[in-house]
Design a protein around this motif. Structure first.
Motif, PDB file in Angstrom:
ATOM      1  N   GLU A   1      13.934  -5.853  -8.083  1.00  0.00           N
ATOM      2  CA  GLU A   1      13.282  -6.051  -9.371  1.00  0.00           C
ATOM      3  C   GLU A   1      13.974  -5.313 -10.526  1.00  0.00           C
ATOM      4  N   ILE A   2      14.378  -4.091 -10.269  1.00  0.00           N
ATOM      5  CA  ILE A   2      14.799  -3.234 -11.381  1.00  0.00           C
ATOM      6  C   ILE A   2      16.308  -3.298 -11.636  1.00  0.00           C
ATOM      7  N   THR A   3      17.113  -2.935 -10.627  1.00  0.00           N
ATOM      8  CA  THR A   3      18.553  -2.808 -10.875  1.00  0.00           C
ATOM      9  C   THR A   3      19.245  -4.122 -11.258  1.00  0.00           C
ATOM     10  N   PRO A   4      18.822  -5.291 -10.758  1.00  0.00           N
ATOM     11  CA  PRO A   4      19.493  -6.507 -11.235  1.00  0.00           C
ATOM     12  C   PRO A   4      19.381  -6.690 -12.742  1.00  0.00           C
ATOM     13  N   LYS A   5      18.220  -6.352 -13.309  1.00  0.00           N
ATOM     14  CA  LYS A   5      18.032  -6.484 -14.761  1.00  0.00           C
ATOM     15  C   LYS A   5      18.760  -5.359 -15.498  1.00  0.00           C
ATOM     16  N   PHE A   6      18.790  -4.164 -14.907  1.00  0.00           N
ATOM     17  CA  PHE A   6      19.520  -3.065 -15.529  1.00  0.00           C
ATOM     18  C   PHE A   6      21.006  -3.395 -15.650  1.00  0.00           C
ATOM     19  N   LYS A   7      21.558  -4.027 -14.635  1.00  0.00           N
ATOM     20  CA  LYS A   7      22.983  -4.362 -14.653  1.00  0.00           C
ATOM     21  C   LYS A   7      23.333  -5.330 -15.770  1.00  0.00           C
ATOM     22  N   SER A   8      22.358  -6.154 -16.174  1.00  0.00           N
ATOM     23  CA  SER A   8      22.593  -7.101 -17.260  1.00  0.00           C
ATOM     24  C   SER A   8      22.182  -6.522 -18.613  1.00  0.00           C
ATOM     25  N   GLY A   9      21.758  -5.249 -18.621  1.00  0.00           N
ATOM     26  CA  GLY A   9      21.386  -4.594 -19.873  1.00  0.00           C
ATOM     27  C   GLY A   9      19.939  -4.778 -20.272  1.00  0.00           C
ATOM     28  N   ASP A  10      19.134  -5.423 -19.441  1.00  0.00           N
ATOM     29  CA  ASP A  10      17.723  -5.670 -19.758  1.00  0.00           C
ATOM     30  C   ASP A  10      16.871  -4.548 -19.166  1.00  0.00           C
ATOM     31  N   PHE A  11      16.857  -3.412 -19.846  1.00  0.00           N
ATOM     32  CA  PHE A  11      16.118  -2.266 -19.329  1.00  0.00           C
ATOM     33  C   PHE A  11      14.608  -2.485 -19.439  1.00  0.00           C
ATOM     34  N   ALA A  12      14.144  -3.031 -20.549  1.00  0.00           N
ATOM     35  CA  ALA A  12      12.705  -3.285 -20.708  1.00  0.00           C
ATOM     36  C   ALA A  12      12.219  -4.255 -19.639  1.00  0.00           C
ATOM     37  N   GLY A  13      13.002  -5.307 -19.387  1.00  0.00           N
ATOM     38  CA  GLY A  13      12.611  -6.275 -18.361  1.00  0.00           C
ATOM     39  C   GLY A  13      12.604  -5.678 -16.971  1.00  0.00           C
ATOM     40  N   GLY A  14      13.609  -4.837 -16.671  1.00  0.00           N
ATOM     41  CA  GLY A  14      13.663  -4.214 -15.353  1.00  0.00           C
ATOM     42  C   GLY A  14      12.514  -3.265 -15.110  1.00  0.00           C
ATOM     43  N   ILE A  15      12.193  -2.462 -16.114  1.00  0.00           N
ATOM     44  CA  ILE A  15      11.081  -1.514 -15.971  1.00  0.00           C
ATOM     45  C   ILE A  15       9.766  -2.263 -15.827  1.00  0.00           C
ATOM     46  N   SER A  16       9.566  -3.279 -16.656  1.00  0.00           N
ATOM     47  CA  SER A  16       8.331  -4.059 -16.594  1.00  0.00           C
ATOM     48  C   SER A  16       8.189  -4.740 -15.231  1.00  0.00           C
ATOM     49  N   ALA A  17       9.281  -5.336 -14.738  1.00  0.00           N
ATOM     50  CA  ALA A  17       9.225  -6.005 -13.435  1.00  0.00           C
ATOM     51  C   ALA A  17       8.933  -5.007 -12.323  1.00  0.00           C
ATOM     52  N   GLY A  18       9.569  -3.842 -12.376  1.00  0.00           N
ATOM     53  CA  GLY A  18       9.328  -2.832 -11.357  1.00  0.00           C
ATOM     54  C   GLY A  18       7.910  -2.310 -11.374  1.00  0.00           C
ATOM     55  N   VAL A  19       7.393  -2.046 -12.581  1.00  0.00           N
ATOM     56  CA  VAL A  19       6.024  -1.541 -12.709  1.00  0.00           C
ATOM     57  C   VAL A  19       5.022  -2.584 -12.208  1.00  0.00           C
ATOM     58  N   ASN A  20       5.224  -3.841 -12.571  1.00  0.00           N
ATOM     59  CA  ASN A  20       4.298  -4.885 -12.132  1.00  0.00           C
ATOM     60  C   ASN A  20       4.317  -5.043 -10.610  1.00  0.00           C
ATOM     61  N   ARG A  21       5.490  -4.918 -10.002  1.00  0.00           N
ATOM     62  CA  ARG A  21       5.574  -5.004  -8.532  1.00  0.00           C
ATOM     63  C   ARG A  21       4.878  -3.802  -7.892  1.00  0.00           C
ATOM     64  N   MET A  22       5.038  -2.628  -8.472  1.00  0.00           N
ATOM     65  CA  MET A  22       4.344  -1.444  -7.955  1.00  0.00           C
ATOM     66  C   MET A  22       2.832  -1.626  -8.051  1.00  0.00           C
ATOM     67  N   ILE A  23       2.376  -2.195  -9.161  1.00  0.00           N
ATOM     68  CA  ILE A  23       0.939  -2.430  -9.335  1.00  0.00           C
ATOM     69  C   ILE A  23       0.424  -3.386  -8.267  1.00  0.00           C
ATOM     70  N   ARG A  24       1.168  -4.456  -7.994  1.00  0.00           N
ATOM     71  CA  ARG A  24       0.722  -5.420  -6.979  1.00  0.00           C
ATOM     72  C   ARG A  24       0.643  -4.773  -5.593  1.00  0.00           C
ATOM     73  N   VAL A  25       1.596  -3.916  -5.290  1.00  0.00           N
ATOM     74  CA  VAL A  25       1.579  -3.234  -3.991  1.00  0.00           C
ATOM     75  C   VAL A  25       0.384  -2.289  -3.899  1.00  0.00           C
ATOM     76  N   ILE A  26       0.170  -1.505  -4.936  1.00  0.00           N
ATOM     77  CA  ILE A  26      -0.935  -0.537  -4.911  1.00  0.00           C
ATOM     78  C   ILE A  26      -2.281  -1.250  -4.903  1.00  0.00           C
ATOM     79  N   ASP A  27      -2.355  -2.408  -5.547  1.00  0.00           N
ATOM     80  CA  ASP A  27      -3.602  -3.179  -5.538  1.00  0.00           C
ATOM     81  C   ASP A  27      -4.026  -3.556  -4.117  1.00  0.00           C
TER      82      ASP A  27
END
Length: 306
Positions: free
Chosen positions: A135-161
């Motif tokens: 979720e995170i590093t593929p977007k970071f590699k393309s320079g999309d830090f906001a997208g990577g963080i958002s995707a990572g946080v949303n995946r963490m939320i789904r797991v914790i849910d």
């Protein structure tokens, strides 16, 4: 004697050098929101959106997630730095330990998901590593830090849910946040209007007392401080009395002018000039976010780079 001195010197060096190394570490920034960005990577809108997502999740689930972006850990391993942050911020509820932390050292190109004790069964090391890699590093590699963080946080939320946790308690900062959006000029007009109504109904002294007590109760509810509530009560009581005295003096002066000039005199009523109303500051995050819930961490999680 020489052996004793050597042992004493070794012990002294063992105490001093770790202490100096700790002082040389990058300082843990204060927790001023669920998203702390010391690099300016995220826009104001990105930060506000992430903060809202994490606050809504916390209100619904009870678990806490925080994000920290720093320029560098200055040579300190990302695992050690993120654990220091977790132990300082204490994300997660006390004795439930259901906190998680996403730490990004942007210039070092390192990141880590730090997991509290209570989430290690759901947000395992393997799962955390997959979130980073998928979720995170593929977007970071393309320079999309906001997208990577958002995707990572949303995946963490789904797991914790998917994890069974104690029900969330109503957050204590909801009422102050609502009150923060009230225009202070509007609140002042309402206060004076309410005080005038109370004085007309109950008289000057009793009306001022009731107004002061009501405002004091609101201050106690918002701040939780008896001293603040008492101070607010006294101040509003005095203001209400002064307003009554001024109103009485104004009426007396008006009667004197009318009796002196007769009915033909034109009375020009004083008009209130409210001026420009101050805009509410919605860009800064709530100070209510400036603390975790007392959760504990033991080093669980995963690291990655891009």
């Amino acid at each position: 004697m020489k052996a004793a001195r050597a042992i004493l010197l070794a012990l002294l060096l063992g105490w001093v050098f770790p202490g100096l190394a700790a002082l040389a570490n990058v300082a843990v920034p204060p927790l001023v929101g669920r998203v702390v960005d010391q690099t300016g990577t995220l826009s104001g809108g990105d930060t506000a959106s992430l903060n809202q997502t994490l606050r809504s999740f916390e209100a619904r689930k009870g678990s806490q997630i925080a994000v920290l972006i720093v320029p560098t850990t200055d040579g300190e391993a990302i695992e050690q730095f993120s654990l220091r942050v977790a132990e300082t911020w204490k994300i997660g509820r006390k004795k439930i330990d259901d906190g998680a932390l996403l730490v990004i050292a942007k210039n070092d190109r390192h990141l880590r998901i730090e997991v509290g004790y209570g989430l290690e069964g759901a947000l395992t090391d393997v799962t955390s590593k997959r979130i980073i890699d998928e979720e995170i590093t593929p977007k970071f590699k393309s320079g999309d830090f906001a997208g990577g963080i958002s995707a990572g946080v949303n995946r963490m939320i789904r797991v914790i849910d998917g994890e069974k946790l104690p029900a969330a308690e109503p957050p204590h900062w909801q009422a102050p946040n609502v009150l923060n959006h009230i225009d202070p000029i509007f609140a002042l007009f309402v206060l004076f209007g309410f005080g005038a109504v109370m004085r007309n109904l109950l008289g000057a002294l009793l009306g001022a007392t009731v107004t002061g007590c009501i405002v004091g109760a609101l201050a106690w509810y918002v701040s939780g401080s008896f001293a603040a509530a008492l101070l607010a009560t006294i101040m509003v009581f005095m203001m209400a009395l002064v307003a009554e005295i001024l109103a009485a003096a104004n009426q007396g002066a008006g009667r004197s002018r009318r009796s002196g000039r007769g009915d033909s005199s034109s009375s020009s009523g004083g008009s209130w000039s409210s001026g420009s109303s101050s805009s509410s500051d919605s860009s800064s995050s709530s100070s209510s976010d400036s603390g975790g819930g007392g959760g504990s961490f033991g080093g669980g999680g995963a690291s990655g780079s891009w």
